[in-house]
Motif scaffolding. Structure first.
Motif, PDB file in Angstrom:
ATOM      1  N   SER A 182       0.612   2.985  -3.214  1.00 61.10           N
ATOM      2  CA  SER A 182      -0.401   1.921  -3.265  1.00 61.10           C
ATOM      3  C   SER A 182      -0.368   0.846  -4.233  1.00 61.10           C
ATOM      4  CB  SER A 182      -1.874   2.506  -3.326  1.00 61.10           C
ATOM      5  OG  SER A 182      -2.209   3.158  -4.491  1.00 61.10           O
ATOM      6  N   PRO A 183       0.714   0.140  -4.333  1.00 61.30           N
ATOM      7  CA  PRO A 183       2.073   0.323  -3.801  1.00 61.30           C
ATOM      8  C   PRO A 183       2.815   1.571  -4.681  1.00 61.30           C
ATOM      9  CG  PRO A 183       2.155  -1.779  -4.787  1.00 61.30           C
ATOM     10  CD  PRO A 183       0.655  -1.126  -4.911  1.00 61.30           C
ATOM     11  N   GLY A 206      -5.111   6.605  -0.922  1.00 58.73           N
ATOM     12  CA  GLY A 206      -5.730   5.962  -2.013  1.00 58.73           C
ATOM     13  C   GLY A 206      -6.218   4.733  -1.333  1.00 58.73           C
ATOM     14  N   ALA A 207      -5.852   3.499  -2.126  1.00 57.26           N
ATOM     15  CA  ALA A 207      -6.354   2.443  -1.688  1.00 57.26           C
ATOM     16  C   ALA A 207      -5.639   1.603  -0.523  1.00 57.26           C
ATOM     17  CB  ALA A 207      -6.622   1.272  -2.933  1.00 57.26           C
ATOM     18  N   GLY A 213       1.202   3.224   1.924  1.00 52.34           N
ATOM     19  CA  GLY A 213       1.753   4.255   2.877  1.00 52.34           C
ATOM     20  C   GLY A 213       1.989   5.610   2.534  1.00 52.34           C
ATOM     21  N   ILE A 214       2.451   6.218   3.300  1.00 50.15           N
ATOM     22  CA  ILE A 214       2.970   7.658   2.946  1.00 50.15           C
ATOM     23  C   ILE A 214       4.357   7.724   2.698  1.00 50.15           C
ATOM     24  CG2 ILE A 214       3.060  10.047   3.298  1.00 50.15           C
ATOM     25  CD1 ILE A 214       0.185   9.751   4.570  1.00 50.15           C
ATOM     26  N   ASP A 222      14.757   7.601   2.491  1.00 46.69           N
ATOM     27  CA  ASP A 222      13.544   7.447   2.047  1.00 46.69           C
ATOM     28  C   ASP A 222      12.582   6.617   3.048  1.00 46.69           C
ATOM     29  OD1 ASP A 222      14.467   8.577  -0.366  1.00 46.69           O
ATOM     30  OD2 ASP A 222      14.687   6.685  -1.530  1.00 46.69           O
ATOM     31  N   SER A 223      11.459   7.145   3.155  1.00 45.77           N
ATOM     32  CA  SER A 223      10.718   6.122   4.227  1.00 45.77           C
ATOM     33  C   SER A 223       9.386   6.044   3.701  1.00 45.77           C
ATOM     34  CB  SER A 223      10.455   7.276   5.682  1.00 45.77           C
ATOM     35  OG  SER A 223       9.743   8.379   5.362  1.00 45.77           O
ATOM     36  N   LEU A 224       8.692   5.164   4.251  1.00 47.44           N
ATOM     37  CA  LEU A 224       7.224   4.683   3.970  1.00 47.44           C
ATOM     38  C   LEU A 224       6.652   4.529   5.238  1.00 47.44           C
ATOM     39  CD1 LEU A 224       5.149   3.997   1.645  1.00 47.44           C
ATOM     40  CD2 LEU A 224       5.761   1.674   1.903  1.00 47.44           C
ATOM     41  N   THR A 225       5.461   5.408   5.599  1.00 49.72           N
ATOM     42  CA  THR A 225       4.809   5.409   6.914  1.00 49.72           C
ATOM     43  C   THR A 225       3.208   4.599   6.515  1.00 49.72           C
ATOM     44  OG1 THR A 225       6.094   7.192   7.602  1.00 49.72           O
ATOM     45  CG2 THR A 225       3.928   6.767   8.747  1.00 49.72           C
TER      46      THR A 225
END
Length: 281
Positions: A182-183, A206-207, A213-214, A222-225
């Motif tokens: 976050s980030p 979190g915020a 994201g997760i 690597d992923s950010l959902t």
């Protein structure tokens, strides 16, 4: 070998990590990769190119953009970690040009730890650690498919909620790190995929922010959902209290109207104010 282009210079060492494949007089290259440097804090969750089916001694034609202009840096092979990278090897210097770009040849070394189930990367950054470019490297076979990330319950969340994260399409027994960013990414859970390539864990939300994201870190991807957040609470009204307030307001208006109607607002005549006429001003 020394490669010179407009606005770029590579400092390479012949016969080491930079140069053609041993015995190739024509300088044939095995792979070409284009990489983009980003702010170091974003390097962990930015989609990166994947190089697979690599073998020891493969020579890369590497192009990097958006680096720090005129900066000195390095290129190296590392293992991806939650905190960034570690266990780096095959390190060689790189010089960025006045536009922040660089192009060079780089010979890979198979460390024996970077197969399809591992999380290995090629890293290029400046000496100050300002910006970094990353590419995933897979030796000895094709890269596995990108993992599928699902969040349960599938509804908008709020800060402080705990959600269940299900990661599918992993390599069996692959190890991944899962956490909320976050980030910046603080706490991560280490999970191991089952024989069907499935892993589950719980994550504390979190915020909210534009790049939050997760994150799932591990393997060749690597992923950010993104997580859907519930809208902020809107002002609400209690019907009974609103009714009472309207009735009180109406009663006050009626009282004010009756006062206005009952009072004689016309100015007094001279005969009605003899004392005022006799007064010396």
């Amino acid at each position: 070998m020394l490669v010179v282009r407009s606005a770029l210079v590579l400092l390479a060492i012949l016969g080491g990590g930079a140069g053609g494949r041993s015995g190739d007089d024509d300088g044939d290259l095995d792979h070409a990769v284009k990489m983009r440097a980003v702010v170091l804090a974003d390097a962990g969750v930015t989609p990166n190119p994947v190089l697979d089916r690599l073998v020891d001694g493969d020579v890369l034609d590497v192009s990097v953009t958006d680096g720090v202009p005129d900066a000195r840096g390095t290129v190296r092979q590392c293992i991806r970690t939650v905190d960034g990278v570690g266990s780096c090897a095959n390190v060689f210097p790189v010089q960025f040009g006045d536009r922040g770009d660089a192009r060079f040849q780089y010979r890979l070394v198979d460390t024996g730890r970077c197969g399809p189930a591992a999380s290995c990367v090629l890293v290029i950054d400046d000496a100050a650690g300002t910006r970094r470019a990353v590419a995933h490297t897979v030796f000895g076979g094709p890269a596995p498919q990108a993992p599928v990330v699902m969040i349960r319950p599938a509804r908008p969340v709020e800060e402080g909620d705990e959600v269940r994260v299900i990661i599918g399409a992993l390599t069996p027994r692959a190890v991944v790190q899962v956490g909320y960013c976050s980030p910046g990414c603080a706490a991560f859970n280490r999970v191991v995929a089952d024989p069907l390539g499935l892993a589950t864990t719980s994550v504390l939300i979190g915020a909210d922010c534009a790049r939050c994201g997760i994150a799932v870190i591990g393997g060749a991807y690597d992923s950010l959902t993104a997580v859907p957040f519930a809208p902020p609470p809107q002002p609400g009204y209690d019907a009974s209290r609103l009714t009472v307030g309207l009735l009180v307001g109406a009663a006050l208006l009626v009282a004010a109207w009756r006062i206005v109607a009952a009072v004689d607002w016309s100015p007094p005549s001279e005969a009605a104010t003899p004392d005022l006429d006799a007064a010396e001003l």
